[in-house]
Design a protein around this motif. Structure first.
Motif, PDB file in Angstrom:
ATOM      1  N   LEU A 157       0.906  -1.386  -0.004  1.00  0.00           N
ATOM      2  CA  LEU A 157       0.061   0.130   0.139  1.00  0.00           C
ATOM      3  C   LEU A 157       0.830   1.374   0.063  1.00  0.00           C
ATOM      4  CD1 LEU A 157      -2.680  -0.910   2.615  1.00  0.00           C
ATOM      5  CD2 LEU A 157      -2.615  -1.356   0.360  1.00  0.00           C
ATOM      6  N   GLY A 158       0.209   2.324  -0.295  1.00  0.00           N
ATOM      7  CA  GLY A 158       0.905   3.743  -0.293  1.00  0.00           C
ATOM      8  C   GLY A 158       0.814   4.575   0.731  1.00  0.00           C
ATOM      9  N   ALA A 159       0.677   5.849   0.578  1.00  0.00           N
ATOM     10  CA  ALA A 159       1.008   6.868   1.594  1.00  0.00           C
ATOM     11  C   ALA A 159      -0.242   7.630   2.014  1.00  0.00           C
ATOM     12  CB  ALA A 159       1.765   7.937   1.584  1.00  0.00           C
ATOM     13  N   TRP A 160      -1.130   7.450   1.174  1.00  0.00           N
ATOM     14  CA  TRP A 160      -2.584   8.254   1.658  1.00  0.00           C
ATOM     15  C   TRP A 160      -3.413   7.720   2.802  1.00  0.00           C
ATOM     16  CZ3 TRP A 160      -1.999  12.854   0.155  1.00  0.00           C
ATOM     17  CH2 TRP A 160      -1.291  13.197  -0.997  1.00  0.00           C
ATOM     18  N   GLY A 161      -3.383   6.566   3.097  1.00  0.00           N
ATOM     19  CA  GLY A 161      -4.064   6.117   4.186  1.00  0.00           C
ATOM     20  C   GLY A 161      -3.380   6.620   5.613  1.00  0.00           C
ATOM     21  N   ILE A 162      -1.994   6.722   5.519  1.00  0.00           N
ATOM     22  CA  ILE A 162      -1.259   7.231   6.629  1.00  0.00           C
ATOM     23  C   ILE A 162      -1.509   8.748   6.844  1.00  0.00           C
ATOM     24  CG2 ILE A 162       0.991   7.817   7.355  1.00  0.00           C
ATOM     25  CD1 ILE A 162       1.898   5.409   6.006  1.00  0.00           C
ATOM     26  N   ALA A 163      -1.599   9.441   5.772  1.00  0.00           N
ATOM     27  CA  ALA A 163      -1.985  10.903   5.609  1.00  0.00           C
ATOM     28  C   ALA A 163      -3.426  11.154   6.223  1.00  0.00           C
ATOM     29  CB  ALA A 163      -2.015  11.175   4.238  1.00  0.00           C
ATOM     30  N   ALA A 164      -4.312  10.370   5.773  1.00  0.00           N
ATOM     31  CA  ALA A 164      -5.988  10.422   6.173  1.00  0.00           C
ATOM     32  C   ALA A 164      -5.680   9.938   7.838  1.00  0.00           C
ATOM     33  CB  ALA A 164      -6.718   9.253   5.548  1.00  0.00           C
ATOM     34  N   ALA A 165      -5.206   9.056   8.183  1.00  0.00           N
ATOM     35  CA  ALA A 165      -5.141   8.826   9.644  1.00  0.00           C
ATOM     36  C   ALA A 165      -4.496  10.099  10.454  1.00  0.00           C
ATOM     37  CB  ALA A 165      -4.401   7.470   9.949  1.00  0.00           C
ATOM     38  N   LEU A 166      -3.474  10.565  10.153  1.00  0.00           N
ATOM     39  CA  LEU A 166      -2.962  11.812  10.720  1.00  0.00           C
ATOM     40  C   LEU A 166      -3.753  13.001  10.594  1.00  0.00           C
ATOM     41  CD1 LEU A 166       0.645  11.267   9.502  1.00  0.00           C
ATOM     42  CD2 LEU A 166       0.041  11.221  11.797  1.00  0.00           C
ATOM     43  N   ALA A 167      -4.547  13.170   9.351  1.00  0.00           N
ATOM     44  CA  ALA A 167      -5.432  14.209   9.395  1.00  0.00           C
ATOM     45  C   ALA A 167      -6.782  14.133  10.377  1.00  0.00           C
ATOM     46  CB  ALA A 167      -5.835  14.260   7.935  1.00  0.00           C
ATOM     47  N   ARG A 168      -6.689  12.866  11.024  1.00  0.00           N
ATOM     48  CA  ARG A 168      -7.976  12.830  11.707  1.00  0.00           C
ATOM     49  C   ARG A 168      -7.614  12.629  12.935  1.00  0.00           C
ATOM     50  NH1 ARG A 168      -9.302  11.552   7.096  1.00  0.00           N
ATOM     51  NH2 ARG A 168     -11.539  11.458   6.368  1.00  0.00           N
TER      52      ARG A 168
END
Length: 593
Positions: A157-168
């Motif tokens: 997988l890539g990075a956008w799941g991580i970015a979404a988790a941090l944004a929340r």
């Protein structure tokens, strides 16, 4: 969230499952950082975690991460330092729950999120039915024709799941099989608010992630010119100071062991790569556009990185059990080493019923100096490895027969270990799957779920072109015989069954000579064990480097390889030890250095 205009200081605290447990504490104590990242997964690690889950259902994650967080999570929360790790392995939800329980026992309440969506094992029949071959990347064999039973299958997988988790609002993001670089790309994309088509910024963050992923390797660990590294005892772990435009500085905390230099960063950039296009799920980073420059003591600035649209396929790590293996190592000393080895091999296989009883046999003679006057220098070892799908055939039935030879074979024969049972080994099967078949799922700190489906990327209006690099003419004239390593550095490693050897020069003149002299044919001549294999050569003039990929050197991969060095860690140093004819001018410069 920190000021988005300020650089984001992303630190690495783990390069593999089993790395320095005190690294996270040292990183927090050593100075300011914004994000701690930890890489725990490799192809082999997924097999280790599979076996752990078999022994104890409900696990399957890197338990060392929990130990690392003891005494660290509290200070990290107080300072607003986020943690992003791929320690979730095969069970990210279970690790997130275990971390919450550990934190509650310590009186802490971190906001923990985790990422899912990589596990394709339950979906393999569906994917095959849809016509996705999941063919082996190197051999081309479709998975359905392999006759194997996978025990794990995980998309990168890539990075956008991580970015979404941090944004929340996550303080800790527990990931499964994301790419190593995604641990850095995700925080940077979140912090700066990058779009998913900011190709150059994303590509630069991928490069930062690649530099950081192996911990102290970027700070002088495993460095070809190791004598230049101050206090090569416990090198510090690396930090990337990432700017809004994606450029970054590689550094380490002051006072820590090791060295950060253009050479140490170059060495890490060449680790486990292939050609100039370095594909990640979110972007293709062009390694032939990277520019390195010293930015002061223990600081290297990385800039100029260009990116191309994300690929339409994701890599999948499939593992299956290959059978059972056993190795016996016979010590041979004194005269007639070759004759003794041949006699041992002949007698052993006659005693066990012939080579044909086994699925695979590998016999390697590791030579000592037969004329030496001490045993440590003189002894040679004959390593005999057998594999079988039947544990009994490769187990004590083999090892006991080998031990029984000790009083009735060649003079001076000995072994260093008692007979042992066979050990199960796994085999790595790399494949590709259409990215639209994989959706990243994020379970946020409040228990809500977000699904991030794959979005196809538009092509670039103009292709990325690596900037030309003017080089001097290759030196000519009289030559002198010199080990290649006096002139060039090297870093080698593994990718499944393939090995890579990155070789770099330390001046433009030396690279001009290296680029002309070290052809595929010359590489094969210097390393005879590669002669029968496909060897690819890729040039990186911007790094003054060449990268060689030796296809199939490691057989079916690290876990099943019968080589003495199954991860090809020493292959670069073996190349550097070979004597070549070097122009005298370059030889003099190398001696001066």
């Amino acid at each position: 969230m920190a000021d988005a205009r300020a650089p984001l200081r992303v630190a690495n605290v783990s390069g593999f499952y089993g790395d320095v447990p005190e690294a996270a504490r040292a990183m927090l104590d050593g100075g300011d950082v914004d994000v701690l990242t930890g890489d725990y997964l490799a192809e082999l690690t997924m097999l280790i975690l599979h076996k752990a889950r078999e022994r104890k259902p409900g696990t399957g994650y890197a338990a060392s991460f929990l130990r690392q967080m003891e005494g660290v999570l509290g200070p990290a929360l107080e300072r607003g330092v986020r943690s992003v790790v791929n320690a979730g392995g095969l069970a990210p939800r279970a690790l997130a729950d275990a971390l919450r329980a550990q934190a509650r026992a310590a009186g802490l309440a971190p906001r923990v999120a985790h990422v899912e969506g990589d596990d394709l094992l339950p979906r393999l029949p569906e994917l095959l039915a849809k016509g996705h071959a999941l063919a082996h990347l190197d051999r081309g064999t479709p998975l359905a024709e392999a006759g194997i039973e996978p025990v794990s299958a995980n998309a990168y997988l890539g990075a956008w799941g991580i970015a979404a988790a941090l944004a929340r609002g996550a303080d800790v993001v527990v990931c499964p099989r994301v790419t190593d670089a995604s641990l850095v790309v995700g925080p940077a994309a979140w912090h700066f608010g990058w779009r998913d088509d900011d190709w150059d910024r994303l590509a630069s963050a991928v490069v930062a992630g690649h530099v950081l992923e192996c911990g102290p390797q970027a700070c002088g660990g495993n460095f070809a010119f190791f004598e230049e590294v101050p206090r090569l005892v416990a090198p510090g772990f690396p930090i990337a100071e990432i700017a809004e435009d994606g450029s970054f500085v590689v550094t380490k905390h002051p006072g820590t062991d090791g060295l950060v230099s253009v050479d140490t960063v170059t060495a890490q950039l060449l680790y486990e790569i292939a050609g100039p296009r370095y594909a990640n799920p979110d972007v293709v980073a062009r390694f032939d556009t990277i520019e390195l420059a010293s930015d002061g003591p223990d600081r290297v600035r990385v800039s100029g990185v260009r990116g191309e649209p994300r690929p339409s396929e994701l890599k999948v790590c499939i593992n299956h059990v290959g059978g059972f293996r056993n190795t016996v190592s016979f010590g041979i000393t004194g005269l007639d080493v070759d004759a003794k080895a041949a006699a041992i091999e002949r007698a052993l296989f006659e005693r066990v019923g012939g080579r044909e009883r086994f699925d695979e046999v590998a016999v390697v003679l590791e030579r000592g100096n037969s004329g030496a006057s001490t045993t440590a220098d003189a002894v040679s070892f004959l390593h005999v490895t057998v594999k079988s799908r039947d544990a009994r055939v490769a187990g004590r039935a083999f090892a006991n027969r080998a031990t029984e030879m000790l009083l009735g074979s060649v003079p001076g024969l000995f072994t260093q270990a008692p007979p042992s049972d066979a050990r199960e080994f796994g085999v790595y099967w790399p494949a590709l799957v259409p990215a639209q078949e994989v959706a990243t799922r994020v379970v946020d700190p409040d228990g809500g779920e977000i699904e991030l489906p794959f979005a196809p990327a538009a092509a670039l209006a103009e292709p990325v072109v690596a900037p030309p690099r003017a080089l001097p003419a290759a030196p000519e004239g009289p030559t002198v015989a010199l080990p290649l390593g006096r002139l060039a550095g090297a870093r080698s490693g593994d990718k499944g069954g393939n090995a890579n050897v990155g070789v770099w020069a330390r001046s433009d003149e030396a690279y001009a000579w290296l680029e002309r002299a070290l052809t595929v044919e010359r590489f094969r001549a210097l390393l005879p064990e590669t002669r029968a294999l496909r060897v690819e050569r890729h040039a990186f003039p911007n790094l003054r480097a060449l990268n060689f990929v030796v296809v199939g050197l490691l057989g079916e991969g690290v876990a099943s390889s019968t080589r003495i060095d199954p991860q090809a860690k020493g292959l670069g140093e073996l190349l550097r030890a070979q004597v070549v004819d070097v122009p005298e001018a370059l030889a003099r410069a190398a001696c001066i250095r």
